[in-house]
Design a protein around this motif. Structure first.
Motif, PDB file in Angstrom:
ATOM      1  N   MET A  31       1.050  -1.129   0.476  1.00  0.00           N
ATOM      2  CA  MET A  31       0.159   0.279  -0.159  1.00  0.00           C
ATOM      3  C   MET A  31       1.145   1.665  -0.288  1.00  0.00           C
ATOM      4  O   MET A  31       1.701   1.293   0.045  1.00  0.00           O
ATOM      5  N   SER A  32       0.266   2.388  -0.695  1.00  0.00           N
ATOM      6  CA  SER A  32       0.797   3.764  -0.797  1.00  0.00           C
ATOM      7  C   SER A  32      -0.147   4.618  -0.437  1.00  0.00           C
ATOM      8  O   SER A  32      -1.284   4.980  -0.506  1.00  0.00           O
ATOM      9  N   ILE A  33       0.834   5.572   0.678  1.00  0.00           N
ATOM     10  CA  ILE A  33      -0.445   7.060   0.837  1.00  0.00           C
ATOM     11  C   ILE A  33       0.575   8.365   0.154  1.00  0.00           C
ATOM     12  O   ILE A  33       1.820   8.445   0.750  1.00  0.00           O
ATOM     13  N   VAL A  34      -0.398   9.002  -0.253  1.00  0.00           N
ATOM     14  CA  VAL A  34       0.794  10.305  -0.598  1.00  0.00           C
ATOM     15  C   VAL A  34      -0.294  11.405  -0.423  1.00  0.00           C
ATOM     16  O   VAL A  34      -1.535  10.628  -0.521  1.00  0.00           O
ATOM     17  N   GLU A  35       0.707  12.420   0.066  1.00  0.00           N
ATOM     18  CA  GLU A  35      -0.496  13.617  -0.385  1.00  0.00           C
ATOM     19  C   GLU A  35      -0.145  14.411  -1.250  1.00  0.00           C
ATOM     20  O   GLU A  35       1.010  14.582  -2.368  1.00  0.00           O
ATOM     21  N   THR A  36      -1.176  15.543  -1.540  1.00  0.00           N
ATOM     22  CA  THR A  36      -1.119  15.624  -2.904  1.00  0.00           C
ATOM     23  C   THR A  36      -1.164  17.298  -3.211  1.00  0.00           C
ATOM     24  O   THR A  36      -0.563  17.594  -1.981  1.00  0.00           O
ATOM     25  N   GLY A  37       0.212  17.595  -3.929  1.00  0.00           N
ATOM     26  CA  GLY A  37       0.776  19.119  -3.614  1.00  0.00           C
ATOM     27  C   GLY A  37      -0.197  20.221  -4.018  1.00  0.00           C
ATOM     28  O   GLY A  37      -1.374  20.010  -4.109  1.00  0.00           O
ATOM     29  N   GLU A  38      -0.295  21.785  -4.145  1.00  0.00           N
ATOM     30  CA  GLU A  38      -0.413  22.638  -3.978  1.00  0.00           C
ATOM     31  C   GLU A  38      -1.127  22.259  -5.581  1.00  0.00           C
ATOM     32  O   GLU A  38      -2.460  23.586  -5.437  1.00  0.00           O
ATOM     33  N   ASN A  39      -1.014  22.049  -6.307  1.00  0.00           N
ATOM     34  CA  ASN A  39      -1.003  21.682  -7.654  1.00  0.00           C
ATOM     35  C   ASN A  39      -2.209  21.732  -8.015  1.00  0.00           C
ATOM     36  O   ASN A  39      -3.379  21.838  -8.262  1.00  0.00           O
ATOM     37  N   LEU A  40      -2.685  20.758  -6.606  1.00  0.00           N
ATOM     38  CA  LEU A  40      -4.410  19.506  -6.827  1.00  0.00           C
ATOM     39  C   LEU A  40      -5.330  20.437  -5.690  1.00  0.00           C
ATOM     40  O   LEU A  40      -6.273  19.660  -5.714  1.00  0.00           O
ATOM     41  N   ALA A  41      -4.415  21.383  -4.629  1.00  0.00           N
ATOM     42  CA  ALA A  41      -5.488  21.679  -3.777  1.00  0.00           C
ATOM     43  C   ALA A  41      -6.789  22.533  -4.285  1.00  0.00           C
ATOM     44  O   ALA A  41      -7.850  22.555  -3.160  1.00  0.00           O
ATOM     45  N   HIS A  42      -7.281  22.660  -5.362  1.00  0.00           N
ATOM     46  CA  HIS A  42      -8.262  23.977  -5.562  1.00  0.00           C
ATOM     47  C   HIS A  42      -9.433  22.179  -5.937  1.00  0.00           C
ATOM     48  O   HIS A  42     -10.677  22.505  -6.056  1.00  0.00           O
ATOM     49  N   LEU A  43      -9.331  21.237  -5.767  1.00  0.00           N
ATOM     50  CA  LEU A  43     -10.426  19.753  -6.374  1.00  0.00           C
ATOM     51  C   LEU A  43     -10.715  19.486  -4.635  1.00  0.00           C
ATOM     52  O   LEU A  43      -9.869  19.868  -4.073  1.00  0.00           O
ATOM     53  N   ARG A  44     -12.115  19.247  -4.999  1.00  0.00           N
ATOM     54  CA  ARG A  44     -13.034  19.161  -4.009  1.00  0.00           C
ATOM     55  C   ARG A  44     -13.695  18.020  -3.830  1.00  0.00           C
ATOM     56  O   ARG A  44     -14.595  18.151  -3.077  1.00  0.00           O
ATOM     57  N   ASP A  45     -13.480  17.141  -4.568  1.00  0.00           N
ATOM     58  CA  ASP A  45     -13.863  15.923  -3.943  1.00  0.00           C
ATOM     59  C   ASP A  45     -13.319  14.293  -3.920  1.00  0.00           C
ATOM     60  O   ASP A  45     -12.600  15.103  -3.087  1.00  0.00           O
TER      61      ASP A  45
END
Length: 186
Positions: free
Chosen positions: A116-130
């Motif tokens: 398994m892997s868990i990643v944190e998205t960067g600022e470039n995806l901060a606008h996604l709200r779903d």
């Protein structure tokens, strides 16, 4: 009278459509829209109960998914015990909740980091709200807005699930901050 005849044809057409959608050939497929948090939680359990090979999750911080609960964690553990590399992929926008309030999930990551892997998205995806939970590319739970329960549950709908799976893959490729199962430091 042509007006009566026209309305009878329309009624007959509606009846045929209703019969088609209620036929046994479509019983295996299911689509459900809902607006309540209780329905959302029930649907999370439905997705987790049905996953066999791969689960992809994209969410704000996992807090509303309650993956650290014993029941849900045991479902994830069962998937991982019978899984292969990459069978559980989680992308989150904010890892604070995970690090501070989900110790059992972090322990699961430490135990099964090879699967398994868990990643944190960067600022470039901060606008996604779903939010998305996608199981085996056939079932999905899509929450349209992170602060609302309005969601869509897809069961045995691979064609309708495919765009969400592709979107998850794109989000995954854009996410370059892996979450370590242990805290590094002196």
């Amino acid at each position: 009278d042509p007006a009566i005849r026209s309305s009878l044809w329309a009624w007959h057409g509606l009846q045929k459509k209703r019969e088609f959608y209620q036929s046994s050939t479509l019983d295996a497929m299911s689509r459900e829209l809902f607006n309540s948090w209780s329905d959302y939680q029930r649907s999370v359990d439905t997705i987790l109960a049905g996953v066999r090979h791969r689960l992809c999750i994209y969410d704000q911080d996992l807090s509303l998914l309650k993956l650290d609960s014993k029941e849900r964690l045991s479902r994830l553990q069962a998937l991982l015990q019978h899984g292969r590399s990459g069978c559980l992929q989680i992308a989150i926008r904010d890892a604070t909740h995970l690090r501070q309030r989900a110790p059992r999930l972090m322990e699961l990551l430490a135990t099964f980091s090879h699967l398994m892997s868990i990643v944190e998205t960067g600022e470039n995806l901060a606008h996604l709200r779903d939010s998305m939970l996608i199981a085996d590319g056939e079932r999905a739970l899509i929450r349209f807005e992170q602060n609302q329960a309005r969601s869509k549950l897809l069961i045995d709908e691979p064609a309708e699930t495919m765009p969400y799976q592709k979107r998850f893959e794109e989000i995954w490729l854009e996410s370059n901050h892996p979450i370590a199962p242990t805290t590094l430091g002196l």
